[in-house]
Every structure is written in C-alpha cells, then in structure tokens.
Design a protein around this motif. Structure first.
Motif, PDB file in Angstrom:
ATOM      1  N   LEU A   1     -30.127  -1.234  11.683  1.00 39.31           N
ATOM      2  CA  LEU A   1     -29.326  -2.430  11.941  1.00 39.31           C
ATOM      3  C   LEU A   1     -28.000  -2.359  11.185  1.00 39.31           C
ATOM      4  CD1 LEU A   1     -28.939  -5.183  13.227  1.00 39.31           C
ATOM      5  CD2 LEU A   1     -30.271  -6.170  11.334  1.00 39.31           C
ATOM      6  N   ALA A   2     -28.025  -1.859   9.965  1.00 44.46           N
ATOM      7  CA  ALA A   2     -26.777  -1.680   9.219  1.00 44.46           C
ATOM      8  C   ALA A   2     -25.848  -0.726   9.965  1.00 44.46           C
ATOM      9  CB  ALA A   2     -27.069  -1.150   7.813  1.00 44.46           C
ATOM     10  N   GLY A   3     -26.407   0.384  10.453  1.00 42.73           N
ATOM     11  CA  GLY A   3     -25.601   1.327  11.227  1.00 42.73           C
ATOM     12  C   GLY A   3     -25.092   0.718  12.520  1.00 42.73           C
ATOM     13  N   ALA A   4     -25.943  -0.069  13.185  1.00 43.31           N
ATOM     14  CA  ALA A   4     -25.542  -0.726  14.434  1.00 43.31           C
ATOM     15  C   ALA A   4     -24.418  -1.725  14.183  1.00 43.31           C
ATOM     16  CB  ALA A   4     -26.745  -1.425  15.068  1.00 43.31           C
TER      17      ALA A   4
ATOM     18  N   ALA B   1     -18.960  -0.648   5.019  1.00 48.06           N
ATOM     19  CA  ALA B   1     -18.809   0.793   5.239  1.00 48.06           C
ATOM     20  C   ALA B   1     -17.854   1.075   6.395  1.00 48.06           C
ATOM     21  CB  ALA B   1     -20.165   1.437   5.502  1.00 48.06           C
ATOM     22  N   GLU B   2     -17.968   0.297   7.465  1.00 47.34           N
ATOM     23  CA  GLU B   2     -17.078   0.512   8.610  1.00 47.34           C
ATOM     24  C   GLU B   2     -15.636   0.222   8.221  1.00 47.34           C
ATOM     25  OE1 GLU B   2     -14.504  -0.002  11.815  1.00 47.34           O
ATOM     26  OE2 GLU B   2     -15.130  -1.729  10.633  1.00 47.34           O
ATOM     27  N   ARG B   3     -15.406  -0.866   7.522  1.00 54.37           N
ATOM     28  CA  ARG B   3     -14.039  -1.212   7.117  1.00 54.37           C
ATOM     29  C   ARG B   3     -13.476  -0.207   6.119  1.00 54.37           C
ATOM     30  NH1 ARG B   3     -15.533  -7.195   7.607  1.00 54.37           N
ATOM     31  NH2 ARG B   3     -15.003  -7.498   9.804  1.00 54.37           N
ATOM     32  N   ALA B   4     -14.320   0.274   5.227  1.00 55.79           N
ATOM     33  CA  ALA B   4     -13.873   1.293   4.274  1.00 55.79           C
ATOM     34  C   ALA B   4     -13.481   2.566   5.016  1.00 55.79           C
ATOM     35  CB  ALA B   4     -14.969   1.587   3.253  1.00 55.79           C
ATOM     36  N   GLY B   5     -14.173   2.872   6.106  1.00 59.94           N
ATOM     37  CA  GLY B   5     -13.847   4.041   6.897  1.00 59.94           C
ATOM     38  C   GLY B   5     -12.464   3.970   7.519  1.00 59.94           C
ATOM     39  N   ARG B   6     -11.949   2.761   7.694  1.00 53.45           N
ATOM     40  CA  ARG B   6     -10.603   2.595   8.244  1.00 53.45           C
ATOM     41  C   ARG B   6      -9.522   2.972   7.233  1.00 53.45           C
ATOM     42  NH1 ARG B   6     -10.869  -3.371  11.047  1.00 53.45           N
ATOM     43  NH2 ARG B   6     -12.911  -3.120  12.008  1.00 53.45           N
TER      44      ARG B   6
ATOM     45  N   ALA C   1      -9.585   0.954  27.767  1.00 52.99           N
ATOM     46  CA  ALA C   1     -10.311   0.582  28.987  1.00 52.99           C
ATOM     47  C   ALA C   1     -11.703   1.209  29.017  1.00 52.99           C
ATOM     48  CB  ALA C   1      -9.506   0.985  30.221  1.00 52.99           C
ATOM     49  N   ALA C   2     -11.809   2.433  28.529  1.00 55.93           N
ATOM     50  CA  ALA C   2     -13.114   3.105  28.483  1.00 55.93           C
ATOM     51  C   ALA C   2     -13.979   2.561  27.357  1.00 55.93           C
ATOM     52  CB  ALA C   2     -12.911   4.612  28.313  1.00 55.93           C
ATOM     53  N   MET C   3     -13.366   2.145  26.257  1.00 52.44           N
ATOM     54  CA  MET C   3     -14.111   1.678  25.095  1.00 52.44           C
ATOM     55  C   MET C   3     -14.633   0.257  25.244  1.00 52.44           C
ATOM     56  SD  MET C   3     -14.680   3.954  22.890  1.00 52.44           S
ATOM     57  CE  MET C   3     -15.448   2.767  21.810  1.00 52.44           C
ATOM     58  N   GLU C   4     -13.950  -0.576  26.003  1.00 57.63           N
ATOM     59  CA  GLU C   4     -14.361  -1.983  26.105  1.00 57.63           C
ATOM     60  C   GLU C   4     -15.804  -2.144  26.593  1.00 57.63           C
ATOM     61  OE1 GLU C   4     -11.183  -3.867  28.250  1.00 57.63           O
ATOM     62  OE2 GLU C   4      -9.856  -3.734  26.508  1.00 57.63           O
ATOM     63  N   PRO C   5     -16.218  -1.497  27.699  1.00 66.72           N
ATOM     64  CA  PRO C   5     -17.616  -1.670  28.109  1.00 66.72           C
ATOM     65  C   PRO C   5     -18.608  -1.052  27.120  1.00 66.72           C
ATOM     66  CG  PRO C   5     -16.471  -0.195  29.635  1.00 66.72           C
ATOM     67  CD  PRO C   5     -15.450  -0.728  28.676  1.00 66.72           C
ATOM     68  N   ILE C   6     -18.235   0.058  26.498  1.00 63.13           N
ATOM     69  CA  ILE C   6     -19.118   0.674  25.499  1.00 63.13           C
ATOM     70  C   ILE C   6     -19.253  -0.255  24.294  1.00 63.13           C
ATOM     71  CG2 ILE C   6     -19.333   2.581  23.852  1.00 63.13           C
ATOM     72  CD1 ILE C   6     -18.116   4.390  25.995  1.00 63.13           C
ATOM     73  N   SER C   7     -18.149  -0.862  23.880  1.00 66.48           N
ATOM     74  CA  SER C   7     -18.170  -1.804  22.776  1.00 66.48           C
ATOM     75  C   SER C   7     -19.104  -2.972  23.088  1.00 66.48           C
ATOM     76  CB  SER C   7     -16.753  -2.314  22.505  1.00 66.48           C
ATOM     77  OG  SER C   7     -16.764  -3.340  21.535  1.00 66.48           O
TER      78      SER C   7
ATOM     79  N   GLU D   1     -18.763  -2.867  15.057  1.00 69.04           N
ATOM     80  CA  GLU D   1     -17.436  -3.184  14.503  1.00 69.04           C
ATOM     81  C   GLU D   1     -16.430  -2.082  14.839  1.00 69.04           C
ATOM     82  OE1 GLU D   1     -16.546  -5.548  11.608  1.00 69.04           O
ATOM     83  OE2 GLU D   1     -18.307  -6.762  12.031  1.00 69.04           O
ATOM     84  N   ARG D   2     -16.855  -0.816  14.705  1.00 70.81           N
ATOM     85  CA  ARG D   2     -15.963   0.316  14.986  1.00 70.81           C
ATOM     86  C   ARG D   2     -15.554   0.331  16.460  1.00 70.81           C
ATOM     87  NH1 ARG D   2     -12.855   4.019  12.321  1.00 70.81           N
ATOM     88  NH2 ARG D   2     -14.084   3.101  10.670  1.00 70.81           N
ATOM     89  N   ALA D   3     -16.509   0.100  17.347  1.00 73.11           N
ATOM     90  CA  ALA D   3     -16.212   0.114  18.782  1.00 73.11           C
ATOM     91  C   ALA D   3     -15.249  -1.017  19.146  1.00 73.11           C
ATOM     92  CB  ALA D   3     -17.504   0.003  19.588  1.00 73.11           C
ATOM     93  N   ARG D   4     -15.463  -2.220  18.582  1.00 76.99           N
ATOM     94  CA  ARG D   4     -14.539  -3.341  18.845  1.00 76.99           C
ATOM     95  C   ARG D   4     -13.149  -3.025  18.309  1.00 76.99           C
ATOM     96  NH1 ARG D   4     -18.992  -6.716  17.826  1.00 76.99           N
ATOM     97  NH2 ARG D   4     -18.510  -6.819  15.607  1.00 76.99           N
ATOM     98  N   HIS D   5     -13.109  -2.449  17.110  1.00 79.69           N
ATOM     99  CA  HIS D   5     -11.821  -2.096  16.501  1.00 79.69           C
ATOM    100  C   HIS D   5     -11.073  -1.084  17.376  1.00 79.69           C
ATOM    101  CE1 HIS D   5      -8.855  -1.055  13.477  1.00 79.69           C
ATOM    102  NE2 HIS D   5      -9.196   0.214  13.599  1.00 79.69           N
TER     103      HIS D   5
END
Length: 178
Positions: A31-34, A93-98, A55-61, A39-43
């Motif tokens: 769940l932490a990874g999800a 972790a996701e935000r730190a990755g940015r 356009a390709a990322m929106e449905p995957i997000s 968050e990464r996909a939305r970003h």
C-alpha cells in the motif's frame, strides 16, 4: 509467569495468527508503494500536460489510483488494518524522488520522464506481484475474489507493457547526443 510449551508456540492457531500478521505487513508495504506510485503517475500526467506522454499517462494514472483503492478494500475484507504511517512514508518517498537533479537544477531534465517511467514500471511489477500473491492465497481464502484478482493481474501486465513502450520512446530524447 507465562509457561508456553513448545507445542503451544507452534500450534496451527498461532501459525494462522502469525501468517495473518505477516500478510498485514506485506499488504501495508505494498500500500505504501501503491501510494507513491499513484502520486508519481498523477504528477507525470500533470507535469507533461498537453503532450502525448500526458495523454498516455492519464488513464494509467486513473487505473493506478483505482488499484490502490481496491487494495485498501481487499485489506478491509481481510480485516487487515491500514497503517497510515506507511501511507505517509509512501507519499514522502515519492516527493523526495522528485528532488533528484537529473543534471538540471531549475527546470526539468529530458532524463526525468525516462527515470519516472522506469520507477513506475518497477512499481507496477510490484503491484503485479501482490495481485499474484493474493490470487495464490484465494484458493484457501473465501474473502478473496479470484476473478477480481485475475482481472487486476491482467491490467497490471497491460500497464507494464504500456509503460515499457512509453519508456522506450523517451530513450532518444533523453540520452541520444546530437
């Protein structure tokens, strides 16, 4: 003073409890990874707005966000409490990755989409693993829906393929020299 016998410590009831506890740890880690993946996909969809990549990322997000919600529903069905500190850790972790520089300090590097897609692809591989694990457990656990898990596993495999295709398209812009 507690004098458990060796047989008490290794009883089937204790083994089931330990297994359920470990499943809780396992699912909360996923769940932490999800959370980080959603968050990464939305970003990515937001930061590339107006491009083919967005356009390709929106449905995957959207799907990754939905898969995260389904994981929480499965945990509820299994009476596994959500550990909110792990959700928070996934977001941090996701935000730190940015913050990684990717060779640029002020604006996004051409390397950013490639690295982000690689991170997402690895995350989706992890998601496929959790769906497969739950599918394997579904034969002995009536609170797990095998058909739903088969569908989620197939969707994760499709997402892996799409992310890999998008990743490969980023190699040239990111790494080829003029």
């Amino acid at each position: 003073m507690n004098h458990r016998t060796r047989s008490d410590a290794h009883s089937p009831a204790r083994a089931r409890h330990t297994g359920a506890s470990l499943l809780g740890v396992y699912l909360n880690d996923h769940l932490a990874g999800a959370t980080g993946g959603a968050e990464r996909a939305r970003h990515m969809a937001r930061s590339h707005r107006g491009t083919d990549l967005a356009a390709a990322m929106e449905p995957i997000s959207d799907e990754i966000t939905e898969d995260r919600a389904i994981l929480i529903e499965i945990m509820e069905r299994l009476d596994i409490p959500v550990r909110h500190y792990k959700i928070y850790a996934g977001r941090v972790a996701e935000r730190a990755g940015r913050l990684k520089s990717n060779g640029r300090l002020v604006r996004r590097s051409p390397l950013s989409p490639l690295l982000e897609l690689e991170a997402l692809r690895v995350g989706v591989e992890g998601k496929a693993a959790v769906w497969q694990t739950l599918r394997d457990l579904a034969d002995d656990e009536d609170r797990l829906d095998p058909d739903l898990l088969d569908s989620l596993l197939e969707r994760a495999r499709r997402q892996q393929g799409t992310l890999e295709e998008l990743r490969r398209r980023q190699i040239g812009p990111a790494l080829r020299t003029a």
